[in-house]
Motif scaffolding. Structure first.
Motif, mmCIF file in Angstrom:
data_model
loop_
_atom_site.group_PDB
_atom_site.id
_atom_site.type_symbol
_atom_site.label_atom_id
_atom_site.label_comp_id
_atom_site.label_asym_id
_atom_site.label_seq_id
_atom_site.Cartn_x
_atom_site.Cartn_y
_atom_site.Cartn_z
ATOM 1 N N UNK A 245 49.363 3.141 40.576
ATOM 2 C CA UNK A 245 49.858 3.098 39.214
ATOM 3 C C UNK A 245 50.542 1.777 38.885
ATOM 4 N N UNK A 246 50.520 1.438 37.601
ATOM 5 C CA UNK A 246 51.140 0.216 37.098
ATOM 6 C C UNK A 246 51.982 0.543 35.870
ATOM 7 N N UNK A 247 53.213 0.033 35.858
ATOM 8 C CA UNK A 247 54.049 0.076 34.670
ATOM 9 C C UNK A 247 54.029 -1.307 34.046
ATOM 10 N N UNK A 453 53.454 13.482 45.047
ATOM 11 C CA UNK A 453 52.724 12.228 44.907
ATOM 12 C C UNK A 453 52.369 11.981 43.446
ATOM 13 N N UNK A 454 52.566 10.729 43.021
ATOM 14 C CA UNK A 454 52.360 10.407 41.613
ATOM 15 C C UNK A 454 50.922 10.670 41.203
ATOM 16 N N UNK A 455 50.757 11.247 40.019
ATOM 17 C CA UNK A 455 49.435 11.553 39.512
ATOM 18 C C UNK A 455 49.431 11.644 38.006
ATOM 19 N N UNK A 473 57.713 25.944 26.169
ATOM 20 C CA UNK A 473 58.690 25.148 25.429
ATOM 21 C C UNK A 473 58.254 23.699 25.241
ATOM 22 N N UNK A 474 57.532 23.161 26.220
ATOM 23 C CA UNK A 474 57.073 21.777 26.154
ATOM 24 C C UNK A 474 55.710 21.688 26.821
ATOM 25 N N UNK A 475 54.881 20.744 26.367
ATOM 26 C CA UNK A 475 53.645 20.439 27.058
ATOM 27 C C UNK A 475 53.221 19.016 26.714
ATOM 28 N N UNK A 476 52.381 18.455 27.547
ATOM 29 C CA UNK A 476 51.888 17.105 27.324
ATOM 30 C C UNK A 476 51.260 16.573 28.588
ATOM 31 N N UNK A 477 51.130 15.258 28.688
ATOM 32 C CA UNK A 477 50.566 14.612 29.875
ATOM 33 C C UNK A 477 51.606 13.693 30.474
ATOM 34 N N UNK A 478 51.814 13.795 31.767
ATOM 35 C CA UNK A 478 52.748 12.923 32.467
ATOM 36 C C UNK A 478 51.985 11.996 33.398
ATOM 37 N N UNK A 479 52.409 10.734 33.418
ATOM 38 C CA UNK A 479 51.767 9.716 34.253
ATOM 39 C C UNK A 479 52.707 9.169 35.324
ATOM 40 N N UNK A 480 54.002 9.406 35.165
ATOM 41 C CA UNK A 480 54.958 8.753 36.064
ATOM 42 C C UNK A 480 55.883 9.733 36.783
ATOM 43 N N UNK A 481 55.518 11.035 36.798
ATOM 44 C CA UNK A 481 56.285 12.071 37.504
ATOM 45 C C UNK A 481 57.710 12.211 36.997
ATOM 46 N N UNK A 482 57.938 11.847 35.749
ATOM 47 C CA UNK A 482 59.263 11.990 35.153
ATOM 48 C C UNK A 482 59.118 12.590 33.759
#
Length: 512
Positions: A245-247, A453-455, A473-482
């Motif tokens: 991954x890249x930030x 592991x990040x995914x 209550x919440x939903x979406x897509x996570x890329x950084x495990x936070x």
């Protein structure tokens, strides 16, 4: 198609089999990859498709001493080729680039090539190419970039910026120079090109992403992929390996990669002496001086529950996937006495008919569903209704098949598979699972850090009412495990990633 979430069970997360030649990573739950025709090409013709590509760079002559020339581009035998050669006579031109003014004199002695998308509408999505580097120190590359470097910056002083996302930069051989590392593996970079109030252009880079290999990039064909998630992050894939991954650099702009870009397949000379220039012998050797591109493909991430007709959906139907339907038996849940739910993946290269049958222990079909789908790779929850009552204590099986749209004959089945079910997941199983989940403590700023592991995951957060009445209550897509959970009220919560229950947490205070 009715989708429920209260009983979505554990799904064993799978990795893409290394034997698959190339395909995008599995999409997040509820999403589907479709091929973006605008930036995809199998190079199966006899010449470059001029409706999609320039055979030169429209705003850059090339890095000295290598100049981009249309004469170096050819297409044959299913490959796009870029040849590096010594010019018979040096070429002197005046041009500009992002750091120099128009009228700058440049001297070129080597011919390279650039295949550049005519449109600059490439945005969030997955981009991949399969190619073999030339056996020289000429580059063989695949990248996205803006051709405009004058997007307004955040300051009131006419500051400006441009973007570049390098998915793969490589050369074909090593030597006694620092840049020899580019001869092996995969090398991805994110460049935020920024001119501050002083007007001087700076290269503000993201931390680079690399994959190591013992083999030269010119030894064989390799597949290089980049998933541009959003304005802040990307992930990269080398021969369908696990992602890295890249930030993006964000000290100037909070969300820096916010502009669409063009797609570039380029062979150029790299800065000397960081990479030595190709010698005359290798530039004259047809066994060494050609970079070979098998294909380039781009994908859009769309809602899997709603088949879409989009002008960018491919009409060429390349054979990307081994067509299949996958149902993990541990994911099948009994919703009530006549309905089951499960998580399903399917991959098709053309519009197809998917058939799903639930059969009892005697082999009788007690539930059936026919689904017409368009080409793509989907991952979604699905519900099937039975004509008879179901029992958690009986044995069942699920039969899946893929057929052409034009025929319903059993002899025309393109794929079929049986999934035997030892038992259904039930409400009691779910309660036990939730009670045994790992508890995660929130950070001081009300963030949830996922300890795995990040995914790239579709996440859902539920809170618990009476009798295990779960409410999303919440939903979406996570890329950084936070995950930022400041907006949640006090209470007990459960976290699901791609349909798998992974953790629970308590929120005891409210964010200020």
């Amino acid at each position: 198609m009715k989708i429920t979430t209260s009983l979505l069970p554990t799904l064993i997360l799978t990795t893409i089999c290394s034997s698959v030649l190339a395909e995008p990573p599995r999409p997040p739950l509820g999403k589907k990859w479709i091929l973006n025709e605008t930036f995809s090409d199998e190079f199966n013709g006899t010449e470059l498709d001029k409706s999609k590509w320039f055979d030169y760079h429209p705003s850059w002559a090339g890095r000295e001493p290598g100049i981009f020339m249309p004469s170096q581009i050819s297409v044959q035998d299913g490959l796009m080729r870029i040849k590096g050669e010594k010019l018979k006579q040096d070429k002197v031109i005046t041009s500009a680039d992002i750091v120099t003014q128009e009228g700058t004199e440049r001297t070129y002695s080597i011919a390279g090539g650039a295949v550049i998308s005519k449109t600059e509408t490439a945005y969030f999505g997955y981009y991949e190419s399969r190619f073999k580097a030339a056996k020289t120190t000429m580059s063989t590359t695949f990248w996205l970039a803006t051709r405009n470097w004058d997007f307004p910056g955040p300051k009131p002083c006419n500051d400006r910026y441009g973007l570049e996302l390098d998915i793969q930069e490589s050369i074909g051989r090593g030597g006694d120079f620092n840049g020899k590392v580019f001869a092996k593996g995969m090398h991805a970079n994110g460049h935020f090109w920024y001119a501050d109030c002083d007007g001087k252009m700076q290269d503000l880079r993201s931390p680079k992403v690399t994959f190591k290999s013992d083999n030269l990039a010119s030894d064989s064909f390799n597949t290089y992929g980049g998933w541009w998630h959003n304005e802040s992050s990307a992930s990269f894939y080398y021969n369908n390996s696990a992602p890295k991954f890249m930030r993006f650099y964000s000290e100037v702009k909070d969300k820096p990669f916010d502009q669409p870009m063009g797609v570039n397949l380029v062979s150029e000379t790299y800065p000397f002496p960081w990479v030595e220039l190709p010698n005359d012998q290798e530039l004259a050797d047809p066994a060494k001086n050609v970079a070979y591109y098998d294909w380039v493909r781009a994908y859009l991430l769309v809602d899997a529950k709603h088949e879409q007709t989009d002008k960018n959906i491919s009409r060429s139907n390349p054979l990307i996937y081994t067509e299949s339907i996958t149902i993990n038996p541990t994911s099948v849940a009994l919703i009530d006495n006549k309905n089951i739910e499960f998580l399903m993946e399917y991959k098709t290269n053309q519009a197809r008919l998917l058939q799903i049958e639930l059969r009892n222990a005697q082999g009788q079909v007690i539930a059936k569903s026919d689904i017409t789908v368009q080409p793509g790779y989907a991952f979604l929850p699905y519900q099937l209704a039975s004509r008879t009552k179901l029992s958690e204590h009986e044995q069942y099986s699920i039969y899946t098949s893929i057929k052409p749209l034009t025929s319903n004959k059993n002899s025309d089945v393109l794929f079929s598979q049986w999934v035997n079910l030892a038992n259904f997941n039930t409400i009691n199983d779910l309660e036990t699972k939730l009670n045994n989940l790992t508890n995660i403590e929130l950070t001081d700023d009300h963030s949830l850090i996922i300890p795995m592991e990040q995914g790239v995951f579709h996440y859902s957060i539920f809170n618990q009412g009476k009798k295990l009445n779960l409410t999303q209550q919440m939903q979406g897509i996570t890329y950084n495990n936070s995950l930022d959970v400041k907006g949640l009220a006090k209470g007990s919560y459960f976290l699901q990633l791609d349909g798998e229950w992974v953790a629970k947490f308590e929120k005891t205070t409210l964010a200020k």
